[in-house]
Write a protein that holds these residues in place. Sequence first.
Motif, short mmCIF file in Angstrom:
data_model
loop_
_atom_site.label_atom_id
_atom_site.label_comp_id
_atom_site.label_asym_id
_atom_site.label_seq_id
_atom_site.Cartn_x
_atom_site.Cartn_y
_atom_site.Cartn_z
N VAL A 86 -136.35 2.50 36.19
CA VAL A 86 -135.82 1.59 37.20
C VAL A 86 -135.80 0.15 36.62
CG1 VAL A 86 -135.89 0.40 39.42
CG2 VAL A 86 -135.75 2.60 39.15
N MET A 87 -137.00 -0.20 36.01
CA MET A 87 -137.18 -1.54 35.25
C MET A 87 -136.55 -1.66 34.09
SD MET A 87 -139.04 -3.78 36.52
CE MET A 87 -140.25 -4.15 38.08
N LEU A 88 -136.46 -0.55 33.30
CA LEU A 88 -135.73 -0.40 32.09
C LEU A 88 -134.39 -0.71 32.03
CD1 LEU A 88 -136.09 0.15 29.01
CD2 LEU A 88 -135.40 2.53 29.45
N PHE A 89 -133.64 -0.12 33.14
CA PHE A 89 -132.17 -0.40 33.22
C PHE A 89 -131.93 -1.83 33.91
CE2 PHE A 89 -132.04 4.25 33.01
CZ PHE A 89 -130.87 4.30 32.10
N TYR A 90 -132.87 -2.30 34.77
CA TYR A 90 -132.69 -3.48 35.33
C TYR A 90 -132.94 -4.59 34.32
CZ TYR A 90 -134.23 -7.96 37.87
OH TYR A 90 -134.24 -9.22 37.94
N VAL A 595 -130.76 3.41 40.69
CA VAL A 595 -130.83 2.59 39.53
C VAL A 595 -129.24 2.24 39.28
CG1 VAL A 595 -131.07 2.52 36.94
CG2 VAL A 595 -132.89 3.48 38.50
N PHE A 596 -128.39 3.23 39.33
CA PHE A 596 -126.95 2.93 39.14
C PHE A 596 -126.16 1.91 40.06
CE2 PHE A 596 -122.46 3.74 40.32
CZ PHE A 596 -121.87 3.34 39.22
N SER A 597 -126.57 1.96 41.46
CA SER A 597 -126.18 1.23 42.35
C SER A 597 -126.72 -0.15 42.12
CB SER A 597 -126.59 1.81 43.96
OG SER A 597 -128.09 1.55 44.10
N ASP A 598 -127.70 -0.35 41.78
CA ASP A 598 -128.33 -1.67 41.49
C ASP A 598 -127.73 -2.11 39.91
OD1 ASP A 598 -129.64 -4.08 41.46
OD2 ASP A 598 -131.43 -3.20 40.53
N VAL A 599 -128.39 -1.64 39.07
CA VAL A 599 -128.14 -2.17 37.53
C VAL A 599 -126.58 -1.81 37.10
CG1 VAL A 599 -128.89 -2.03 35.15
CG2 VAL A 599 -130.81 -2.13 36.86
N GLY A 600 -126.33 -0.55 37.24
CA GLY A 600 -124.93 -0.04 37.04
C GLY A 600 -124.06 -0.91 37.59
N VAL A 601 -123.99 -1.19 38.98
CA VAL A 601 -123.07 -1.94 39.56
C VAL A 601 -123.03 -3.51 38.90
CG1 VAL A 601 -122.32 -2.91 41.78
CG2 VAL A 601 -122.94 -0.54 41.62
N THR A 602 -124.28 -4.02 38.60
CA THR A 602 -124.31 -5.34 38.18
C THR A 602 -123.74 -5.33 36.71
OG1 THR A 602 -126.36 -5.71 39.29
CG2 THR A 602 -125.98 -7.20 37.65
N VAL A 603 -123.86 -4.49 35.99
CA VAL A 603 -123.25 -4.44 34.52
C VAL A 603 -121.88 -4.32 34.73
CG1 VAL A 603 -122.85 -3.17 32.48
CG2 VAL A 603 -125.55 -3.53 33.28
N ILE A 604 -121.28 -3.51 35.42
CA ILE A 604 -119.78 -3.34 35.84
C ILE A 604 -119.27 -4.71 36.20
CG2 ILE A 604 -117.92 -2.17 37.17
CD1 ILE A 604 -120.04 0.38 36.86
N ALA A 605 -119.90 -5.39 37.26
CA ALA A 605 -119.32 -6.54 37.87
C ALA A 605 -119.17 -7.65 36.95
CB ALA A 605 -120.14 -7.01 38.96
N VAL A 606 -120.57 -7.73 36.00
CA VAL A 606 -120.54 -8.82 34.91
C VAL A 606 -119.46 -8.55 33.97
CG1 VAL A 606 -122.17 -9.58 33.08
CG2 VAL A 606 -122.95 -9.48 35.22
N LEU A 607 -119.25 -7.32 33.41
CA LEU A 607 -118.16 -7.13 32.42
C LEU A 607 -116.95 -7.63 33.19
CD1 LEU A 607 -119.31 -3.95 30.82
CD2 LEU A 607 -119.31 -5.89 29.95
N ASN A 608 -116.58 -7.27 34.39
CA ASN A 608 -115.45 -7.80 35.07
C ASN A 608 -115.45 -9.03 35.29
OD1 ASN A 608 -113.02 -7.02 36.54
ND2 ASN A 608 -113.92 -7.38 38.41
N ALA A 609 -116.36 -9.88 35.40
CA ALA A 609 -116.54 -11.38 35.44
C ALA A 609 -116.00 -11.91 34.32
CB ALA A 609 -117.79 -11.86 36.17
#
Length: 617
Positions: A86-90, A595-609
């Motif tokens: 969790v921390m790693l992916f965060y 982990v995906f719902s937190d970090v994964g969604v964040t990464v996807i949203a950032v790439l979209n941003a």
Amino acid sequence: MEKEHKIVLVRILASALLLGLSYIPSFTPLATVLLCVAAYIIIGGDVVFKAVRNIFRGEVFDECFLMSVATLGAFAIGEYPEAVAVMLFYQIGELFMDVAVDRSRDSISRLMDIRPDHANIEDGDGTLRRVAPEEVPAGTVIVVKPGEKIPLDGTVVAGNSSLDTSALTGESMPREATDGDTVISGSLNLTGVLKIKTTGTYGESTVAHILGLVENAESGKAHTEKFITRFARYYTPVVVLSAVLLAVVPPLLGAGEWALWLNRALIFLVISCPCALVVSVPLTFFAGIGEASRRGILFKGSNYIEALARVRTVVFDKTGTLTNGSFTVTGVYPVEGVAGETLVDTAALAEIYSDHPVAAALRGAASQAPDKSRVESVENFAGEGIVAYVDGKAVYAGNDRLMARAGVSPETPAVVGTVVHVASEGKYMGHVVVSDTVKPQTAEALSGLRRAGVERTVMLTGDRRDVAESVAHELGIDEVHAELLPADKVELMENIINVRRGQGTVAFVGDGINDAPVLKLSDVGIAMGAAGSDAAIEAADVVLMDDNPAKVAHGIAIARRTLAIVKQNIVFAIGVKVAVLLLGAVGLANMWAAVFSDVGVTVIAVLNAIRAGRRLQ
């Protein structure tokens, strides 16, 4: 990559290596636990430290608190690898976000790297002395060598050169500068040496205004950003309370073991972290501001991106906005037997001592510079025109009333504009039409607005009605109001806003001091930055650095794309969160899904941003 990013990357790699080693079957359970603890300290120690520090500061419910409680709780129930993961992916997600933000910030910094380092002042012996731009008084002659930035606004008094204005206007085509031309600070001198007489101090210069706009661009937050901030403030304590209830209530009701529901509560906490929203929404607006800046469109805040995206009515000033703001001869109509060149030269001689813009246009259109020695005397008739004795002959240059004074009957003007009739020795020679010409980009600006979905265009001007209606007809403007005083413009703008209320926002585009009240009043005020007055630039919400009205449509397109990406990220992030939260609450989502719902969604949203910062075609 910056030093801080390299350090985070090393921590990620070290923690991932230790986590990988913990899966080796030959290791004892104690060794596995120690490896996981070491990996956790390396990758998550700073997060736990921030959580503790923020608690003592009264900032309890933030993402660091959520991550710390969830992962330490995972350790407590024996889910050691999951806690580290969790921390790693965060941290991987945070690294992605930091790199994206830095890229957007760097792009703006490179674009706005226009702050001049120095100004060159020539001493009496011809040597150049370097001084800070802030120390140069108005009216000083400065020297700008090839490769140097122009430090202050001014007028060229000697030399000629090509100037790179791309950092200011977004246009790559160099502009020529020679004696008498006005140049703006921040432009890069490419070829020749220029001597420039400054027209103001550094604080009054274009570059100082631009840097101030960019530095304060985030001072006004968009309503969406404010909503996300408020959402996170209330959302976090709600989900923490929900997690506590999830861990306590079911076991008390006999619905399962304490460890089972504690595990689900911890997963629920990890899922609930609102990183994707809190990170991606401001980043999207920042990227949009960066893309607009590269186009020479400066927003004073992300709230104006949101307002411009909703524009359905655009109101224009005429002079200096849709037109060039300077008179030129647009028509020469001599009577039979008189050459057009002779007609213009005669009018220019009659107007040789006049300071009126029409007189300057006539002199500029003459086949050669008027010879003052040919003009013996000049008499001005207010509201009518001028009578001058040229080569001993009485020359009349003016309107119909002056022609009546001369005893001749003028022709009806062929086109709309300021008409100068010319007569000599009682004979009518013809008329010259002088007018303010439409900017070459204006037609493109109006067609671009229609393609962008703008429903109505309006023109407000103090010019004569016939001139205003001619320009409006040429450009296809829907509504025109002419012969207005500044107070009339304000009253009409209030009416337009009231009538169009609920049908999108209303933008006003102007450049003059008299436009400042209307710029302030409109939902979005857009000022011309190069030729616009300081009052207009100060009152505006958006500044077009090269006075190109076509960039209004470009700004709307950028704003709409930015807002669309913001909405995409909000819907995506909340949708995934809600779905996985429900699954986690009933035990159908494990820590990896969290982990995906937190970090994964964040990464996807950032790439979209980041897409908001990509150049529109």
